[in-house]
Design a protein around this motif. Sequence first.
Motif, mmCIF file in Angstrom:
data_model
loop_
_atom_site.group_PDB
_atom_site.id
_atom_site.type_symbol
_atom_site.label_atom_id
_atom_site.label_comp_id
_atom_site.label_asym_id
_atom_site.label_seq_id
_atom_site.Cartn_x
_atom_site.Cartn_y
_atom_site.Cartn_z
ATOM 1 N N CYS A 180 34.584 -8.116 34.129
ATOM 2 C CA CYS A 180 34.074 -7.044 34.981
ATOM 3 C C CYS A 180 33.137 -7.624 36.042
ATOM 4 O O CYS A 180 33.252 -7.295 37.219
ATOM 5 N N LEU A 181 32.240 -8.496 35.620
ATOM 6 C CA LEU A 181 31.296 -9.104 36.563
ATOM 7 C C LEU A 181 32.022 -9.965 37.590
ATOM 8 O O LEU A 181 31.672 -9.958 38.775
ATOM 9 N N GLN A 188 37.414 -0.270 42.061
ATOM 10 C CA GLN A 188 37.846 0.727 41.082
ATOM 11 C C GLN A 188 38.360 0.056 39.819
ATOM 12 O O GLN A 188 38.066 0.504 38.712
ATOM 13 N N GLY A 189 39.100 -1.024 39.978
ATOM 14 C CA GLY A 189 39.592 -1.766 38.808
ATOM 15 C C GLY A 189 38.460 -2.348 37.983
ATOM 16 O O GLY A 189 38.497 -2.340 36.753
ATOM 17 N N ALA A 190 37.433 -2.832 38.672
ATOM 18 C CA ALA A 190 36.298 -3.441 37.965
ATOM 19 C C ALA A 190 35.506 -2.411 37.179
ATOM 20 O O ALA A 190 34.941 -2.725 36.119
ATOM 21 N N LEU A 191 35.468 -1.187 37.668
ATOM 22 C CA LEU A 191 34.629 -0.167 37.044
ATOM 23 C C LEU A 191 35.402 0.773 36.113
ATOM 24 O O LEU A 191 34.817 1.723 35.598
ATOM 25 N N GLU A 192 36.689 0.516 35.921
ATOM 26 C CA GLU A 192 37.465 1.348 35.000
ATOM 27 C C GLU A 192 36.960 1.154 33.582
ATOM 28 O O GLU A 192 36.614 0.055 33.172
ATOM 29 N N GLY A 193 36.942 2.238 32.866
ATOM 30 C CA GLY A 193 36.529 2.145 31.463
ATOM 31 C C GLY A 193 35.033 1.971 31.313
ATOM 32 O O GLY A 193 34.246 2.197 32.231
ATOM 33 N N LYS A 194 34.652 1.541 30.163
ATOM 34 C CA LYS A 194 33.241 1.376 29.830
ATOM 35 C C LYS A 194 32.712 0.063 30.397
ATOM 36 O O LYS A 194 33.280 -0.998 30.162
ATOM 37 N N VAL A 195 31.624 0.137 31.136
ATOM 38 C CA VAL A 195 30.993 -1.056 31.702
ATOM 39 C C VAL A 195 30.242 -1.772 30.593
ATOM 40 O O VAL A 195 29.425 -1.178 29.896
ATOM 41 N N ALA A 215 28.295 -4.678 30.784
ATOM 42 C CA ALA A 215 27.040 -5.360 31.126
ATOM 43 C C ALA A 215 26.325 -4.534 32.185
ATOM 44 O O ALA A 215 26.332 -4.884 33.359
ATOM 45 N N PRO A 216 25.714 -3.420 31.770
ATOM 46 C CA PRO A 216 25.193 -2.479 32.765
ATOM 47 C C PRO A 216 24.148 -3.047 33.727
ATOM 48 O O PRO A 216 24.186 -2.741 34.912
ATOM 49 N N GLU A 217 23.231 -3.861 33.269
ATOM 50 C CA GLU A 217 22.180 -4.357 34.165
ATOM 51 C C GLU A 217 22.735 -5.306 35.224
ATOM 52 O O GLU A 217 22.468 -5.113 36.413
ATOM 53 N N PRO A 218 23.508 -6.323 34.850
ATOM 54 C CA PRO A 218 24.080 -7.190 35.895
ATOM 55 C C PRO A 218 25.011 -6.426 36.843
ATOM 56 O O PRO A 218 25.045 -6.703 38.042
ATOM 57 N N VAL A 219 25.739 -5.455 36.321
ATOM 58 C CA VAL A 219 26.622 -4.646 37.166
ATOM 59 C C VAL A 219 25.779 -3.830 38.141
ATOM 60 O O VAL A 219 26.084 -3.760 39.331
ATOM 61 N N ARG A 220 24.712 -3.236 37.658
ATOM 62 C CA ARG A 220 23.833 -2.437 38.512
ATOM 63 C C ARG A 220 23.275 -3.291 39.649
ATOM 64 O O ARG A 220 23.251 -2.863 40.812
ATOM 65 N N GLU A 221 22.836 -4.495 39.326
ATOM 66 C CA GLU A 221 22.283 -5.387 40.350
ATOM 67 C C GLU A 221 23.322 -5.707 41.423
ATOM 68 O O GLU A 221 23.024 -5.683 42.621
ATOM 69 N N ARG A 222 24.540 -5.972 40.990
ATOM 70 C CA ARG A 222 25.606 -6.291 41.946
ATOM 71 C C ARG A 222 25.963 -5.068 42.795
ATOM 72 O O ARG A 222 26.236 -5.187 43.985
ATOM 73 N N LEU A 223 25.981 -3.907 42.165
ATOM 74 C CA LEU A 223 26.294 -2.691 42.915
ATOM 75 C C LEU A 223 25.208 -2.368 43.932
ATOM 76 O O LEU A 223 25.509 -1.874 45.021
ATOM 77 N N MET A 224 23.969 -2.674 43.605
ATOM 78 C CA MET A 224 22.885 -2.475 44.574
ATOM 79 C C MET A 224 23.058 -3.418 45.765
ATOM 80 O O MET A 224 22.843 -3.032 46.915
ATOM 81 N N ALA A 225 23.456 -4.656 45.489
ATOM 82 C CA ALA A 225 23.718 -5.611 46.575
ATOM 83 C C ALA A 225 24.881 -5.117 47.426
ATOM 84 O O ALA A 225 24.845 -5.201 48.665
ATOM 85 N N LEU A 226 25.891 -4.574 46.772
ATOM 86 C CA LEU A 226 27.048 -4.022 47.474
ATOM 87 C C LEU A 226 26.641 -2.865 48.385
ATOM 88 O O LEU A 226 27.066 -2.787 49.539
ATOM 89 N N ASP A 270 31.885 -9.433 41.501
ATOM 90 C CA ASP A 270 31.488 -10.534 42.382
ATOM 91 C C ASP A 270 32.506 -10.726 43.500
ATOM 92 O O ASP A 270 32.137 -11.009 44.650
ATOM 93 N N GLU A 271 33.784 -10.560 43.194
ATOM 94 C CA GLU A 271 34.824 -10.658 44.222
ATOM 95 C C GLU A 271 34.672 -9.534 45.242
ATOM 96 O O GLU A 271 34.838 -9.745 46.441
ATOM 97 N N VAL A 272 34.330 -8.337 44.768
ATOM 98 C CA VAL A 272 34.114 -7.204 45.682
ATOM 99 C C VAL A 272 32.925 -7.496 46.602
ATOM 100 O O VAL A 272 32.983 -7.233 47.808
ATOM 101 N N VAL A 273 31.863 -8.051 46.050
ATOM 102 C CA VAL A 273 30.696 -8.406 46.865
ATOM 103 C C VAL A 273 31.093 -9.461 47.899
ATOM 104 O O VAL A 273 30.709 -9.364 49.079
ATOM 105 N N ALA A 274 31.900 -10.447 47.496
ATOM 106 C CA ALA A 274 32.355 -11.480 48.436
ATOM 107 C C ALA A 274 33.214 -10.853 49.539
ATOM 108 O O ALA A 274 33.077 -11.203 50.725
ATOM 109 N N MET A 275 34.087 -9.920 49.172
ATOM 110 C CA MET A 275 34.916 -9.233 50.165
ATOM 111 C C MET A 275 34.035 -8.455 51.134
ATOM 112 O O MET A 275 34.282 -8.442 52.350
#
Length: 108
Positions: free
Chosen positions: A10-11, A48-55, A57-68, A15-20
């Motif tokens: 998931c991370l 959408q693929g990365a966030l499907e289903g249950k996340v 690692a919520p904290e690292p995901v949250r940090e990346r989504l904030m950067a996004l 990370d690929e989405v952030v790079a894109m």
Amino acid sequence: MSERESAEGCLAQIDEVVAMTRRMLEMAEQGDWLALAELEPKRLEQLQGALEGKVKAPEPVRERLMALQALDRRILKLTVAARQNLTAEMSELQKGRKGAKAYRTSSR
């Protein structure tokens, strides 16, 4: 697949989405609107693929989504400015056409 592997996957996808998104920001800074528009649906699909289903690692995901989100705000600011510039240029072009028409009409 273990929970750890799932979280890492998931991370990695995010990370690929952030790079894109960083590439999209570069495109916006260069005024390459067509390339930016072509990449957006791919980025959305990846996110959408990365966030499907249950996340997992919520904290690292949250940090990346904030950067996004921060990158998205910068892209939006550039696109709004470009649209305003285009609108102003089109207005000037129309004024020029009206002036040329008035000149042609009065010189007859």
